[in-house]
Design a protein around this motif. Sequence first.
Motif, PDB file in Angstrom:
ATOM      1  N   ASP A  68      93.048  97.962  52.892  1.00 35.47           N
ATOM      2  CA  ASP A  68      93.119  99.201  52.746  1.00 35.47           C
ATOM      3  C   ASP A  68      91.765 100.698  52.977  1.00 35.47           C
ATOM      4  OD1 ASP A  68      96.524  99.027  52.557  1.00 35.47           O
ATOM      5  OD2 ASP A  68      95.675  99.073  50.256  1.00 35.47           O
ATOM      6  N   HIS A  69      90.720  99.633  52.288  1.00 34.58           N
ATOM      7  CA  HIS A  69      89.808 100.423  51.941  1.00 34.58           C
ATOM      8  C   HIS A  69      88.336  99.928  53.326  1.00 34.58           C
ATOM      9  CE1 HIS A  69      90.094 101.896  48.099  1.00 34.58           C
ATOM     10  NE2 HIS A  69      89.692 100.512  47.765  1.00 34.58           N
ATOM     11  N   GLN A 103      90.686 101.801  56.134  1.00 31.52           N
ATOM     12  CA  GLN A 103      89.911 103.388  56.268  1.00 31.52           C
ATOM     13  C   GLN A 103      89.304 103.501  56.664  1.00 31.52           C
ATOM     14  OE1 GLN A 103      90.694 104.788  52.317  1.00 31.52           O
ATOM     15  NE2 GLN A 103      92.816 104.889  52.447  1.00 31.52           N
TER      16      GLN A 103
END
Length: 88
Positions: free
Chosen positions: A80-81, A84
Amino acid sequence: MILYLVEIQVTLAGHSQLNASVAASVAILSSLENAVINLPIIWRAVKDKAVVKRFTIELITIVFSGLAVIWADQSFALSDHILQLLKS
Protein backbone atom coordinates in the motif's frame (compact mmCIF):
# COMPACT_ATOMS: atom_id res chain seq x y z
CA MET A 1 -3.88 -19.03 -16.27
CA ILE A 2 -1.92 -18.07 -13.16
CA LEU A 3 -0.39 -15.05 -14.88
CA TYR A 4 -3.84 -13.93 -16.00
CA LEU A 5 -5.14 -14.06 -12.41
CA VAL A 6 -2.11 -12.11 -11.19
CA GLU A 7 -2.69 -9.48 -13.88
CA ILE A 8 -6.32 -9.11 -12.78
CA GLN A 9 -5.25 -8.69 -9.14
CA VAL A 10 -2.67 -6.04 -10.04
CA THR A 11 -5.16 -4.19 -12.26
CA LEU A 12 -7.78 -4.19 -9.49
CA ALA A 13 -5.19 -2.93 -7.01
CA GLY A 14 -4.17 -0.16 -9.41
CA HIS A 15 -7.79 1.00 -9.63
CA SER A 16 -8.16 0.87 -5.82
CA GLN A 17 -10.77 -1.88 -6.08
CA LEU A 18 -8.52 -4.32 -4.23
CA ASN A 19 -6.04 -3.79 -1.44
CA ALA A 20 -2.49 -3.69 -2.83
CA SER A 21 -1.29 -6.02 -0.08
CA VAL A 22 -3.79 -8.67 -1.11
CA ALA A 23 -2.83 -8.33 -4.77
CA ALA A 24 0.86 -8.65 -3.91
CA SER A 25 0.21 -11.68 -1.74
CA VAL A 26 -1.77 -13.37 -4.51
CA ALA A 27 1.03 -12.72 -6.98
CA ILE A 28 3.68 -14.17 -4.67
CA LEU A 29 1.56 -17.18 -3.70
CA SER A 30 0.80 -18.03 -7.32
CA SER A 31 4.51 -17.86 -8.17
CA LEU A 32 5.36 -20.10 -5.21
CA GLU A 33 2.64 -22.53 -6.22
CA ASN A 34 4.05 -22.70 -9.72
CA ALA A 35 7.51 -23.46 -8.34
CA VAL A 36 6.28 -26.15 -5.94
CA ILE A 37 4.32 -27.88 -8.71
CA ASN A 38 7.62 -28.53 -10.50
CA LEU A 39 9.14 -30.33 -7.52
CA PRO A 40 7.57 -33.78 -8.09
CA ILE A 41 8.47 -33.55 -11.77
CA ILE A 42 12.11 -32.94 -10.88
CA TRP A 43 12.06 -35.78 -8.33
CA ARG A 44 10.91 -38.22 -11.02
CA ALA A 45 12.95 -36.94 -13.96
CA VAL A 46 16.37 -36.33 -12.43
CA LYS A 47 18.31 -39.41 -11.36
CA ASP A 48 21.23 -37.60 -9.69
CA LYS A 49 20.36 -37.50 -5.97
CA ALA A 50 22.76 -34.62 -5.26
CA VAL A 51 21.06 -32.42 -7.87
CA VAL A 52 17.60 -33.33 -6.56
CA LYS A 53 18.65 -32.58 -2.97
CA ARG A 54 20.19 -29.23 -3.92
CA PHE A 55 17.15 -28.25 -6.00
CA THR A 56 14.77 -29.22 -3.19
CA ILE A 57 16.72 -27.21 -0.61
CA GLU A 58 16.86 -24.18 -2.91
CA LEU A 59 13.14 -24.41 -3.66
CA ILE A 60 12.24 -24.72 0.02
CA THR A 61 14.40 -21.64 0.70
CA ILE A 62 12.56 -19.73 -2.02
CA VAL A 63 9.16 -20.77 -0.64
CA PHE A 64 10.02 -19.72 2.91
CA SER A 65 11.46 -16.43 1.62
CA GLY A 66 8.26 -15.76 -0.30
CA LEU A 67 6.14 -16.54 2.72
CA ALA A 68 8.30 -14.19 4.81
CA VAL A 69 7.75 -11.42 2.25
CA ILE A 70 4.00 -12.01 2.38
CA TRP A 71 4.08 -11.89 6.19
CA ALA A 72 6.09 -8.65 6.15
CA ASP A 73 3.78 -7.10 3.58
CA GLN A 74 0.66 -8.04 5.53
CA SER A 75 2.18 -6.87 8.82
CA PHE A 76 3.48 -3.52 7.61
CA ALA A 77 1.29 -2.80 4.53
CA LEU A 78 4.36 -2.31 2.35
CA SER A 79 2.47 -2.73 -0.93
CA ASP A 80 0.00 0.00 0.00
CA HIS A 81 2.81 2.41 0.83
CA ILE A 82 4.68 1.64 -2.41
CA LEU A 83 1.50 2.06 -4.46
CA GLN A 84 0.82 5.43 -2.84
CA LEU A 85 4.39 6.55 -3.60
CA LEU A 86 3.98 5.54 -7.22
CA LYS A 87 0.69 7.42 -7.55
CA SER A 88 2.14 10.69 -6.21
